[in-house]
Design a protein around this motif. Sequence first.
Motif, PDB file in Angstrom:
ATOM      1  N   PRO A  13      -1.726  38.866  10.158  1.00 14.75           N
ATOM      2  CA  PRO A  13      -2.782  39.567  10.893  1.00 14.75           C
ATOM      3  C   PRO A  13      -3.061  38.994  12.107  1.00 14.75           C
ATOM      4  CG  PRO A  13      -3.427  39.181   8.540  1.00 14.75           C
ATOM      5  CD  PRO A  13      -2.399  38.181   8.886  1.00 14.75           C
ATOM      6  N   LEU A  14      -2.788  37.767  12.634  1.00 17.86           N
ATOM      7  CA  LEU A  14      -3.268  37.539  13.844  1.00 17.86           C
ATOM      8  C   LEU A  14      -2.122  37.198  14.802  1.00 17.86           C
ATOM      9  CD1 LEU A  14      -5.340  34.198  12.515  1.00 17.86           C
ATOM     10  CD2 LEU A  14      -6.223  36.470  13.084  1.00 17.86           C
ATOM     11  N   LEU A  15      -0.994  37.574  14.308  1.00 18.62           N
ATOM     12  CA  LEU A  15       0.206  37.179  15.055  1.00 18.62           C
ATOM     13  C   LEU A  15       0.208  37.942  16.315  1.00 18.62           C
ATOM     14  CD1 LEU A  15       3.000  36.928  12.606  1.00 18.62           C
ATOM     15  CD2 LEU A  15       1.861  35.118  13.993  1.00 18.62           C
ATOM     16  N   GLY A  16      -0.344  39.494  16.380  1.00 18.67           N
ATOM     17  CA  GLY A  16      -0.319  40.208  17.796  1.00 18.67           C
ATOM     18  C   GLY A  16      -1.299  39.763  18.741  1.00 18.67           C
ATOM     19  N   ALA A  17      -2.361  39.119  18.170  1.00 19.05           N
ATOM     20  CA  ALA A  17      -3.244  38.435  19.279  1.00 19.05           C
ATOM     21  C   ALA A  17      -2.678  37.077  19.663  1.00 19.05           C
ATOM     22  CB  ALA A  17      -4.705  38.397  18.432  1.00 19.05           C
ATOM     23  N   TYR A  18      -2.012  36.559  18.760  1.00 24.00           N
ATOM     24  CA  TYR A  18      -1.446  35.235  19.137  1.00 24.00           C
ATOM     25  C   TYR A  18      -0.519  35.448  20.318  1.00 24.00           C
ATOM     26  CZ  TYR A  18       1.006  30.781  18.350  1.00 24.00           C
ATOM     27  OH  TYR A  18       1.624  29.690  18.762  1.00 24.00           O
ATOM     28  N   VAL A  19       0.432  36.524  20.030  1.00 22.70           N
ATOM     29  CA  VAL A  19       1.187  36.734  21.177  1.00 22.70           C
ATOM     30  C   VAL A  19       0.785  37.003  22.402  1.00 22.70           C
ATOM     31  CG1 VAL A  19       3.302  38.533  21.796  1.00 22.70           C
ATOM     32  CG2 VAL A  19       3.364  37.421  19.402  1.00 22.70           C
ATOM     33  N   LEU A  20      -0.335  37.794  22.390  1.00 20.71           N
ATOM     34  CA  LEU A  20      -1.172  38.107  23.616  1.00 20.71           C
ATOM     35  C   LEU A  20      -2.028  37.078  24.202  1.00 20.71           C
ATOM     36  CD1 LEU A  20      -1.631  41.985  22.671  1.00 20.71           C
ATOM     37  CD2 LEU A  20       0.018  40.986  24.236  1.00 20.71           C
ATOM     38  N   PRO A  25      -9.250  29.156  20.943  1.00 23.06           N
ATOM     39  CA  PRO A  25      -8.568  28.067  20.890  1.00 23.06           C
ATOM     40  C   PRO A  25      -8.513  27.447  19.294  1.00 23.06           C
ATOM     41  CG  PRO A  25     -10.016  27.798  22.523  1.00 23.06           C
ATOM     42  CD  PRO A  25     -10.401  29.152  21.906  1.00 23.06           C
ATOM     43  N   GLU A  26      -9.259  27.503  18.580  1.00 21.45           N
ATOM     44  CA  GLU A  26      -9.357  27.112  17.214  1.00 21.45           C
ATOM     45  C   GLU A  26      -8.150  27.938  16.619  1.00 21.45           C
ATOM     46  OE1 GLU A  26     -12.102  27.040  13.217  1.00 21.45           O
ATOM     47  OE2 GLU A  26     -13.004  26.326  15.062  1.00 21.45           O
ATOM     48  N   GLU A  27      -8.303  29.283  16.537  1.00 17.85           N
ATOM     49  CA  GLU A  27      -7.646  30.224  15.805  1.00 17.85           C
ATOM     50  C   GLU A  27      -6.005  30.060  16.442  1.00 17.85           C
ATOM     51  OE1 GLU A  27      -9.096  31.127  12.874  1.00 17.85           O
ATOM     52  OE2 GLU A  27      -7.986  33.021  13.203  1.00 17.85           O
ATOM     53  N   THR A  28      -5.865  29.804  17.755  1.00 20.33           N
ATOM     54  CA  THR A  28      -4.471  29.539  18.429  1.00 20.33           C
ATOM     55  C   THR A  28      -3.700  28.308  17.753  1.00 20.33           C
ATOM     56  OG1 THR A  28      -5.168  30.685  20.268  1.00 20.33           O
ATOM     57  CG2 THR A  28      -3.410  28.938  20.387  1.00 20.33           C
ATOM     58  N   CYS A  29      -4.460  27.063  17.441  1.00 18.63           N
ATOM     59  CA  CYS A  29      -4.274  26.125  16.985  1.00 18.63           C
ATOM     60  C   CYS A  29      -3.660  26.202  15.337  1.00 18.63           C
ATOM     61  CB  CYS A  29      -5.107  24.933  16.817  1.00 18.63           C
ATOM     62  SG  CYS A  29      -5.343  24.496  18.518  1.00 18.63           S
ATOM     63  N   ARG A  30      -4.488  27.107  14.564  1.00 16.61           N
ATOM     64  CA  ARG A  30      -4.358  27.484  13.151  1.00 16.61           C
ATOM     65  C   ARG A  30      -3.167  28.103  13.029  1.00 16.61           C
ATOM     66  NH1 ARG A  30      -6.409  32.131  10.287  1.00 16.61           N
ATOM     67  NH2 ARG A  30      -5.533  31.868   8.373  1.00 16.61           N
ATOM     68  N   VAL A  31      -2.732  29.151  13.863  1.00 17.85           N
ATOM     69  CA  VAL A  31      -1.761  29.886  13.700  1.00 17.85           C
ATOM     70  C   VAL A  31      -0.561  29.023  14.308  1.00 17.85           C
ATOM     71  CG1 VAL A  31      -0.312  31.966  15.000  1.00 17.85           C
ATOM     72  CG2 VAL A  31      -2.646  32.249  14.311  1.00 17.85           C
ATOM     73  N   ASP A  44       8.317  37.062  11.258  1.00 20.41           N
ATOM     74  CA  ASP A  44       7.424  38.117  11.733  1.00 20.41           C
ATOM     75  C   ASP A  44       6.739  37.804  13.393  1.00 20.41           C
ATOM     76  OD1 ASP A  44       7.615  39.147   9.341  1.00 20.41           O
ATOM     77  OD2 ASP A  44       5.445  38.577   8.602  1.00 20.41           O
ATOM     78  N   TYR A  45       6.459  36.648  13.693  1.00 19.55           N
ATOM     79  CA  TYR A  45       6.127  36.234  14.889  1.00 19.55           C
ATOM     80  C   TYR A  45       7.196  36.702  16.012  1.00 19.55           C
ATOM     81  CZ  TYR A  45       5.886  33.544  18.953  1.00 19.55           C
ATOM     82  OH  TYR A  45       5.807  32.997  20.297  1.00 19.55           O
ATOM     83  N   VAL A  46       8.599  36.236  15.606  1.00 18.69           N
ATOM     84  CA  VAL A  46       9.505  36.631  16.519  1.00 18.69           C
ATOM     85  C   VAL A  46       9.662  38.191  16.728  1.00 18.69           C
ATOM     86  CG1 VAL A  46      12.029  36.490  16.770  1.00 18.69           C
ATOM     87  CG2 VAL A  46      10.999  34.556  16.120  1.00 18.69           C
ATOM     88  N   GLU A  47       9.577  38.678  15.664  1.00 16.42           N
ATOM     89  CA  GLU A  47       9.535  40.306  15.914  1.00 16.42           C
ATOM     90  C   GLU A  47       8.421  40.761  16.739  1.00 16.42           C
ATOM     91  OE1 GLU A  47      10.042  42.466  12.133  1.00 16.42           O
ATOM     92  OE2 GLU A  47      11.633  41.239  11.498  1.00 16.42           O
ATOM     93  N   VAL A  48       7.347  40.201  16.459  1.00 14.24           N
ATOM     94  CA  VAL A  48       5.880  40.801  17.299  1.00 14.24           C
ATOM     95  C   VAL A  48       6.372  40.458  18.628  1.00 14.24           C
ATOM     96  CG1 VAL A  48       3.598  40.560  17.776  1.00 14.24           C
ATOM     97  CG2 VAL A  48       4.415  40.704  15.438  1.00 14.24           C
ATOM     98  N   ALA A  49       6.700  39.187  19.024  1.00 17.28           N
ATOM     99  CA  ALA A  49       6.903  38.510  20.518  1.00 17.28           C
ATOM    100  C   ALA A  49       7.937  39.285  20.981  1.00 17.28           C
ATOM    101  CB  ALA A  49       7.271  37.097  20.233  1.00 17.28           C
ATOM    102  N   GLU A  50       8.984  39.967  20.438  1.00 19.90           N
ATOM    103  CA  GLU A  50      10.166  40.595  21.161  1.00 19.90           C
ATOM    104  C   GLU A  50       9.509  41.960  21.369  1.00 19.90           C
ATOM    105  OE1 GLU A  50      13.549  40.411  18.194  1.00 19.90           O
ATOM    106  OE2 GLU A  50      13.962  38.372  18.874  1.00 19.90           O
ATOM    107  N   ALA A  51       8.909  42.417  20.552  1.00 19.27           N
ATOM    108  CA  ALA A  51       8.468  44.143  20.563  1.00 19.27           C
ATOM    109  C   ALA A  51       7.364  44.141  21.987  1.00 19.27           C
ATOM    110  CB  ALA A  51       7.658  44.506  19.294  1.00 19.27           C
ATOM    111  N   SER A  52       6.517  42.909  22.082  1.00 16.64           N
ATOM    112  CA  SER A  52       5.704  42.793  23.138  1.00 16.64           C
ATOM    113  C   SER A  52       6.447  42.634  24.508  1.00 16.64           C
ATOM    114  CB  SER A  52       4.724  41.442  22.915  1.00 16.64           C
ATOM    115  OG  SER A  52       3.964  41.321  23.965  1.00 16.64           O
ATOM    116  N   ALA A  53       7.645  41.953  24.423  1.00 16.79           N
ATOM    117  CA  ALA A  53       8.311  41.676  25.550  1.00 16.79           C
ATOM    118  C   ALA A  53       9.179  43.075  26.061  1.00 16.79           C
ATOM    119  CB  ALA A  53       9.350  40.582  25.377  1.00 16.79           C
ATOM    120  N   LEU A  54       9.351  43.890  25.061  1.00 17.55           N
ATOM    121  CA  LEU A  54      10.102  45.119  25.203  1.00 17.55           C
ATOM    122  C   LEU A  54       9.176  46.282  25.758  1.00 17.55           C
ATOM    123  CD1 LEU A  54      12.445  45.630  22.195  1.00 17.55           C
ATOM    124  CD2 LEU A  54      12.801  45.105  24.656  1.00 17.55           C
TER     125      LEU A  54
END
Length: 65
Positions: A13-20, A25-31, A44-54
């Motif tokens: 659930p945090l991956l979209g916000a992580y990519v953006l 900082p605490e949540e970033t480190c946790r992810v 899943d992270y790779v998929e979200v990051a690729e979608a964000s880039a597109l």
Amino acid sequence: MSADPGDDPHVRPLLGAYVLDALDPEETCRVARHLRGCDGCTRDYVEVAEASALLALLQAEDLRE
């Protein structure tokens, strides 16, 4: 929080916000720590990051019907 990434709850659930870079900082480190030990969330992270880039390649004209 556990020192073992495998013990952390999944972070999907945090991956979209992580990519953006929208987590605190605490949540970033946790992810980041969790991704080092969880292949499923990493995929899943790779998929979200690729979608964000597109999405970044879209222009306003591309969104009009």
